[in-house]
Design a protein around this motif. Structure first.
Motif, short mmCIF file in Angstrom:
data_model
loop_
_atom_site.label_atom_id
_atom_site.label_comp_id
_atom_site.label_asym_id
_atom_site.label_seq_id
_atom_site.Cartn_x
_atom_site.Cartn_y
_atom_site.Cartn_z
N THR A 74 -0.38 10.80 20.56
CA THR A 74 -0.77 9.60 19.80
C THR A 74 0.34 9.17 18.86
OG1 THR A 74 -3.11 10.20 19.88
CG2 THR A 74 -2.45 8.64 18.17
N TYR A 75 0.86 10.12 18.10
CA TYR A 75 1.83 9.77 17.06
C TYR A 75 3.20 9.41 17.63
CZ TYR A 75 -1.85 10.96 13.90
OH TYR A 75 -3.05 10.96 13.25
N LYS A 76 3.54 9.98 18.78
CA LYS A 76 4.79 9.53 19.42
C LYS A 76 4.70 8.07 19.84
CE LYS A 76 7.34 12.02 22.21
NZ LYS A 76 7.83 12.89 23.29
N ALA A 77 3.53 7.66 20.34
CA ALA A 77 3.35 6.26 20.75
C ALA A 77 3.31 5.33 19.55
CB ALA A 77 2.08 6.12 21.58
N LEU A 78 2.74 5.81 18.43
CA LEU A 78 2.64 4.97 17.24
C LEU A 78 3.98 4.81 16.53
CD1 LEU A 78 -0.64 6.36 15.61
CD2 LEU A 78 -0.36 4.25 16.92
N ALA A 79 4.90 5.73 16.75
CA ALA A 79 6.12 5.79 15.95
C ALA A 79 6.99 4.54 16.06
CB ALA A 79 6.93 7.02 16.36
N GLN A 80 6.86 3.79 17.16
CA GLN A 80 7.68 2.58 17.33
C GLN A 80 7.10 1.39 16.57
OE1 GLN A 80 10.53 3.06 18.92
NE2 GLN A 80 9.83 5.17 19.20
N ASN A 81 5.89 1.55 16.05
CA ASN A 81 5.22 0.48 15.32
C ASN A 81 5.47 0.62 13.82
OD1 ASN A 81 2.88 -0.93 17.32
ND2 ASN A 81 3.60 1.08 17.97
N HIS A 82 5.15 -0.44 13.09
CA HIS A 82 5.28 -0.42 11.64
C HIS A 82 3.95 -0.82 11.02
CE1 HIS A 82 6.91 -0.90 7.63
NE2 HIS A 82 6.38 -2.11 7.56
N TYR A 83 3.42 0.04 10.16
CA TYR A 83 2.13 -0.22 9.53
C TYR A 83 2.24 -0.08 8.02
CZ TYR A 83 0.64 0.89 14.30
OH TYR A 83 0.51 0.94 15.66
N LYS A 84 1.61 -1.00 7.32
CA LYS A 84 1.49 -0.91 5.86
C LYS A 84 0.15 -0.28 5.47
CE LYS A 84 5.22 -2.79 3.99
NZ LYS A 84 6.06 -2.06 3.02
N THR A 85 -0.88 -0.54 6.28
CA THR A 85 -2.22 -0.03 6.02
C THR A 85 -2.75 0.67 7.27
OG1 THR A 85 -2.69 -1.81 4.45
CG2 THR A 85 -4.58 -0.62 5.35
N ILE A 86 -3.19 1.91 7.11
CA ILE A 86 -3.77 2.67 8.22
C ILE A 86 -5.19 3.05 7.84
CG2 ILE A 86 -3.60 4.74 9.66
CD1 ILE A 86 -0.56 4.65 9.23
N ILE A 87 -6.15 2.50 8.59
CA ILE A 87 -7.57 2.73 8.33
C ILE A 87 -7.99 3.94 9.16
CG2 ILE A 87 -9.88 1.73 8.47
CD1 ILE A 87 -8.35 -1.05 8.44
N ARG A 127 4.38 -0.49 23.15
CA ARG A 127 3.02 -0.98 22.93
C ARG A 127 2.83 -1.37 21.46
NH1 ARG A 127 3.78 -0.09 27.98
NH2 ARG A 127 2.18 0.94 29.23
N GLN A 128 2.29 -2.55 21.24
CA GLN A 128 1.91 -2.98 19.89
C GLN A 128 0.50 -2.43 19.63
OE1 GLN A 128 2.94 -7.05 18.83
NE2 GLN A 128 0.97 -7.27 17.79
N VAL A 129 0.43 -1.20 19.16
CA VAL A 129 -0.83 -0.47 19.09
C VAL A 129 -1.64 -0.93 17.88
CG1 VAL A 129 -1.92 1.80 19.02
CG2 VAL A 129 0.28 1.51 20.20
N GLN A 130 -2.88 -1.31 18.15
CA GLN A 130 -3.78 -1.78 17.08
C GLN A 130 -4.88 -0.77 16.76
OE1 GLN A 130 -3.71 -5.21 19.77
NE2 GLN A 130 -4.33 -6.42 18.01
N ILE A 131 -5.22 0.07 17.73
CA ILE A 131 -6.22 1.12 17.55
C ILE A 131 -5.71 2.37 18.26
CG2 ILE A 131 -8.63 1.81 17.91
CD1 ILE A 131 -9.24 -1.18 18.51
N ALA A 132 -5.98 3.53 17.69
CA ALA A 132 -5.61 4.78 18.34
C ALA A 132 -6.69 5.82 18.08
CB ALA A 132 -4.26 5.29 17.84
N ILE A 133 -6.82 6.76 19.02
CA ILE A 133 -7.73 7.89 18.86
C ILE A 133 -6.89 9.16 18.88
CG2 ILE A 133 -9.66 9.19 19.84
CD1 ILE A 133 -10.61 6.60 21.16
N SER A 134 -7.16 10.06 17.92
CA SER A 134 -6.44 11.33 17.85
C SER A 134 -7.42 12.42 17.47
CB SER A 134 -5.33 11.24 16.80
OG SER A 134 -4.57 12.44 16.76
N PRO A 135 -7.25 13.65 17.98
CA PRO A 135 -8.19 14.73 17.67
C PRO A 135 -7.99 15.29 16.26
CG PRO A 135 -6.44 15.54 19.08
CD PRO A 135 -6.24 14.06 18.97
#
Length: 467
Positions: free
Chosen positions: A59-72, A37-45
């Motif tokens: 959440t973070y396992k799913a995000l791990a395959q993506n690459h982000y320079k800026t995390i809002i 998944r090319q994740v653009q938004i995520a919710i985490s507790p």
């Protein structure tokens, strides 16, 4: 300007090795997650790790395959009540795993977007919502920066302003994540909490910001971060992000064993594409059938008549699935060809039939340019409906096709919109069209559209009327 941690040693271990090992254990215990998944938004507790860590790990396992320079990272303010948002502007946030730097350029630009976007240091003095996400981020990514944001009072306009500003500043970047920090229901019994959380997650996965916001206001749903989540849902609609997937849901009763008063936690990701796919940003309006247009015009007419005569809303329903889709629309009222009122909702927040009903009422009673419509005028009013596509940002005015595109202009908290038919009705050139949009509708200098700091959005419309 480094923010020291508030809850290290309380919500999570202050010992770097113990903290690191605990996050590794949470992620090892988490089940399978989609890795494409090319994740653009995520919710985490954001509760104490023994309680919410097992859910956050999804959440973070799913995000791990993506690459982000800026995390809002956007969270609620738990301790300070204020209007607008508070953006931490520079420096970094410290955890036992090191310092996470702030994306100072992004934060600086965001603070310029709206008078209600400000830096309020006291809001961060006791707050944990942003902080609790950071060790997980540090274990998942390297070479990233954050934009910490805390949100105050539940104001839908602030949510929409922030969503629009983020869309403008993120633009075509694919290396930005919006991470919402939020727990769910608080201190209900185990079964009641699960029922309430299921209703909340349904509104989230339907990407229905109005239903979600109103559900939280009425307490039928509950998230401590419902204002940030509302912002995320509005952002998703602006960007055409059409998939929301719940990876895990649990509550403190599942982790502590005490099911008498529990707190709910969820892991949710939003995406519109799989990794490696190019985003499709040019989405037109799905044309309505003649029967659907007729039904919407009847709803608009009946709504107008009932409200002007009685002050009450029209009760309505439809069997047409297309008219139940969430979509933006404008309703325009004229008398003998002269404008009498025009109000719309650019970003769809409710089913189309409800948008048309509500905008018909608003056009008759809330347009600040006119006095409310009187019963004696009803026989002379003509109704026109414009059903809108999702707006998309453009690089400059060269992309605007006159007569096809409606245009939104936005800068420094000022915003104006012209529907596509304005160009046809006035005969203006593109420069005249944009100059009038800036000065007449947005309160900006006439040439503001030429300024690179001014955001331009285009949309298309399916326009039809009683004549």
């Amino acid at each position: 300007m480094v923010k020291e941690p508030n809850v290290a040693g309380a919500f999570y271990s202050a010992d770097p090795k113990v903290l690191s090992d605990s996050i590794d254990a949470f992620e090892a215990a988490a089940g399978n997650v989609p890795a494409d998944r090319q994740v653009q938004i995520a919710i985490s507790p954001h509760a104490g790790y023994p309680f919410s860590g097992p859910v956050a790990a999804y959440t973070y396992k799913a995000l791990a395959q993506n690459h982000y320079k800026t995390i809002i990272v956007i969270g609620p303010s738990h301790f300070v009540d204020f209007q607008g948002i508070s953006v931490w502007p520079k420096g970094g946030f410290k955890t036992p795993l090191g310092i996470v730097p702030v994306d100072e350029d992004f934060a600086k630009q965001l603070l310029k977007e709206n008078p209600e976007f400000q830096f309020l240091p006291n809001v961060y003095e006791r707050e944990h919502a942003v902080e609790v996400e950071l060790p997980f981020l540090q274990k998942t990514f390297t070479d990233f920066k954050i934009v910490p944001i805390l949100m105050g009072q539940p104001d839908p306009q602030v949510c929409q302003d922030l969503a629009m500003a983020l869309d403008k500043l993120i633009g075509s970047r694919q290396d930005v994540l919006i991470l919402i920090s939020s727990d769910m229901s608080h201190y209900y019994t185990y079964d009641v909490a699960n029922q309430m959380d299921a209703l909340t997650l349904k509104a989230i996965t339907e990407i229905d910001p109005k239903k979600f916001f109103e559900g939280n206001i009425s307490r039928k749903m509950e998230m401590c971060g419902f204002v940030p989540v509302t912002t995320a849902l509005m952002y998703a609609r602006i960007r055409g992000i059409n998939h929301a997937e719940v990876l895990d849901h649990a509550n403190s009763g599942d982790t502590s064993g005490d099911k008498s008063r529990v707190v709910g936690y969820s892991s949710v990701i939003f995406y519109s594409n799989l990794l490696g796919q190019k985003a499709n940003q040019d989405q037109g309006v799905e044309t309505l059938s003649a029967a659907e247009k007729k039904e919407l015009l009847k709803i608009a007419r009946d709504s107008l008549e009932k409200y002007v005569r009685t002050g009450k809303e029209l009760d309505m329903s439809t069997s047409d699935a297309r008219l139940k889709e969430i979509q933006g629309a404008f309703v325009t009222l004229t008398i003998h060809g002269t404008l009498r009122g025009c109000i719309g909702n650019i970003i769809g927040q409710e089913p189309l039939i409800e948008t048309v009903r509500d905008m018909s009422i608003a056009a008759a009673s809330q347009d600040p340019r006119f006095t409310p419509v009187k019963p004696a005028e009803l026989k002379d009013i003509d109704i026109e409906i414009s059903v809108l596509s999702v707006p998309r940002r453009i690089k400059d005015a060269s992309e605007i096709i006159m007569g096809k595109h409606g245009v939104i202009v936005s800068r420094d908290g000022h915003q104006g919109v012209f529907l596509p038919q304005v160009a046809t009705d006035t005969g203006w050139s593109k420069e005249e069209f944009l100059s009038e949009l800036c000065s007449q509708k947005a309160g900006l200098p006439p040439d503001a559209w030429k300024d690179p700091s001014t955001a331009l959005y285009v949309f298309t419309a399916d326009v039809f009327g009683e004549k």
